[in-house]
Write a protein that holds these residues in place. Structure first.
Motif, PDB file in Angstrom:
ATOM      1  N   THR A 177      62.152 -25.463  -3.780  1.00 24.98           N
ATOM      2  CA  THR A 177      63.098 -25.005  -3.369  1.00 24.98           C
ATOM      3  C   THR A 177      62.096 -25.540  -1.844  1.00 24.98           C
ATOM      4  O   THR A 177      62.865 -25.126  -0.771  1.00 24.98           O
ATOM      5  CB  THR A 177      62.796 -23.029  -3.356  1.00 24.98           C
ATOM      6  OG1 THR A 177      63.697 -22.778  -5.062  1.00 24.98           O
ATOM      7  CG2 THR A 177      64.405 -22.813  -2.579  1.00 24.98           C
TER       8      THR A 177
ATOM      9  N   ALA B 191      64.483 -17.508  -2.771  1.00 22.83           N
ATOM     10  CA  ALA B 191      63.982 -18.059  -3.768  1.00 22.83           C
ATOM     11  C   ALA B 191      62.458 -17.996  -3.494  1.00 22.83           C
ATOM     12  O   ALA B 191      62.215 -18.220  -2.198  1.00 22.83           O
ATOM     13  CB  ALA B 191      64.908 -19.231  -3.175  1.00 22.83           C
ATOM     14  N   VAL B 200      68.211 -22.349  -8.046  1.00 23.73           N
ATOM     15  CA  VAL B 200      68.520 -21.764  -6.611  1.00 23.73           C
ATOM     16  C   VAL B 200      69.985 -22.186  -6.184  1.00 23.73           C
ATOM     17  O   VAL B 200      70.659 -21.727  -5.705  1.00 23.73           O
ATOM     18  CB  VAL B 200      67.893 -21.666  -5.835  1.00 23.73           C
ATOM     19  CG1 VAL B 200      68.473 -21.654  -3.977  1.00 23.73           C
ATOM     20  CG2 VAL B 200      66.301 -21.861  -6.250  1.00 23.73           C
TER      21      VAL B 200
END
Lengths: 214, 228
Positions: A177, B191, B200
């Motif tokens: 991420t 996240a 995600v």
């Protein structure tokens, strides 16, 4: 009053000895204890720096909207980033697989990094059109030649211009991420208007695998 | 021989300045601090130059922790209650009065609907240790997250509208008009930095399936560098 009355009545010298009346001493230790207890409690339970948010608008998934015209626009002045675990690749323009029918040379992925000398420099170079416009508008805003709302409007227009850089962001299965957010962040820093986080194509994945295994 | 002066009694220190300082700090922290909410997971968030505040009024929050587990939360007691009732009805999960109360009280939840009664009967520490591999199921075959978001979105819209009208009515004539946009549901994704992006992305796709395309990522703010 009481003292006066006693003086009058007593008369005798060196009479009853009374304790010295200094300033009253209060033991403050419990108060200090309490103070520090509360202090510790507040220090531990509070948060100060509230996290902020970074917004990202995704293209609608609505199948009714035809995507074809958008695609044509994109290829002229587009750059595609492919994010893998801690690594970043890009190519400019359209994707041509090896041995394509159009006779174009096959696309090669170039590696860059998330730092200021990598992606930031690349985007600053590629997105000169918008950035130059931004500097111009910033100057005008500072000299109070234009109002805030006009500034915003013109910035949006500049970002949507044909000359402005369009960016596609694709991720593989191993991307974290943080990597994705970092890329999007850099795009915001470089004032990129059109950001499209899209799925990676099979041919691109194959090329990425090949590049990674080199 | 030199005489040693023995200290008489215990020396007394004037503690007043220390007390002053302590209470000054207490007052400062009391006034300046907002309390940390007890989340079932701690996630370390990435940083960005994003400078928008987290919307406090109408927030729908999905958390993805570093193991890829999904948690859901939204603001507003009323909204939470209604969302839970609808979820319980849809998945036919019997919930006691206490369960509902507990759900309204706590922040994020991270379990499937069938586990929910058990999850809600635990205390905060128990919930942190709750053995769950995925949190809220969000795969394409069994997507409970989608329902959570969907119900929360609908309830939040109503609630926001009501709140907007109420607050507009309360305002004086000279005050600046409130923006209706501030009362629309905001979708926030928290996240973890090292979460697999695929997880995600899965959540993002869930949002997009519901045609909610404007998402916000929680990040810690960093100074924007100057681009030349």
């Amino acid at each position: 009053m009481a003292e006066l009355a006693q003086d009058d009545g007593g008369g005798k010298k060196g009479g009853k000895k009374r304790p010295k009346k200094g300033p009253a001493r209060i033991d403050m230790t419990p108060m200090v204890d309490l103070g520090f207890l509360l202090l510790t409690f507040f220090v531990l339970t509070s948060t100060f720096a509230k996290p902020k948010v970074m917004s990202l608008v995704y293209p609608a998934k609505d199948p009714d909207i035809p995507e074809q015209p958008k695609q044509d626009q994109l290829v002229n002045n587009a750059i595609t980033f492919i994010v893998s675990d801690g690594r970043l690749f890009y190519y400019k323009g359209e994707f041509y697989p090896e041995g394509n029918t159009k006779g174009k040379p096959a696309t090669v992925l170039t590696e860059t990094d998330f730092g200021p000398t990598g992606i930031r420099k690349l985007l600053a170079d590629e997105n000169k059109f918008v950035l130059r416009k931004k500097t111009e508008l910033d100057g005008k805003l500072q000299r109070k030649q234009i109002s805030d709302s006009i500034y915003k409007k013109q910035m949006i227009e500049a970002k949507k211009d044909k000359e402005a850089l369009k960016v596609l962001v694709k991720t593989d299965m191993k991307a974290k991420t943080k990597n994705f957010i970092d890329v999007i962040d850099e795009l915001y820093i470089a004032s990129i208007g059109v950001i499209a986080p899209v799925d990676i194509m099979n041919s691109e994945q194959a090329l990425l695998d090949k590049t990674l295994n080199k | 021989m030199a005489e040693i002066n023995k200290p008489k009694g215990s020396p007394s220190i004037d503690m007043t300045p220390m007390v002053d300082l302590a209470f000054l700090l207490v007052t400062f922290f009391m006034l300046a601090a907002t309390f940390r909410t007890d989340e079932p997971v701690e996630v370390s968030i990435p940083s960005s130059i994003g400078d928008k505040e987290i919307p406090e009024k109408t927030l729908v929050l999905v958390t993805v922790d570093k193991g890829g587990r999904v948690f859901f939360s939204c603001t507003g007691e009323e909204v939470r209650k209604k969302v839970l009732t609808q979820m319980a009805a849809k998945y036919k999960v019997p919930l006691s009065e206490d369960n509902v109360k507990e759900f309204v009280r706590i922040t994020s939840i991270g379990c499937s609907m069938s586990q929910l009664p058990q999850y809600l009967s635990l205390d905060g520490e128990g919930r942190k240790k709750f053995p769950t591999e995925t949190g809220i199921p969000s795969d394409s075959l069994h997507n409970e997250l989608k329902d959570w978001i969907n119900f929360a979105n609908r309830e939040m819209l109503d609630y926001g509208k009501k709140m907007f009208e109420e607050e507009s009515a309360k305002q004086g004539k000279n005050a600046a008009p409130l923006k209706p946009d501030d009362y629309k549901p905001k979708f926030v994704l928290k996240a973890a930095m090292d979460a697999e992006y695929v997880r995600v992305k899965n959540v993002i796709e869930t949002f997009r399936d519901l045609n909610l395309n404007n998402l916000n990522f929680v990040t810690s703010q960093e100074a924007a560098p100057v681009v030349k």
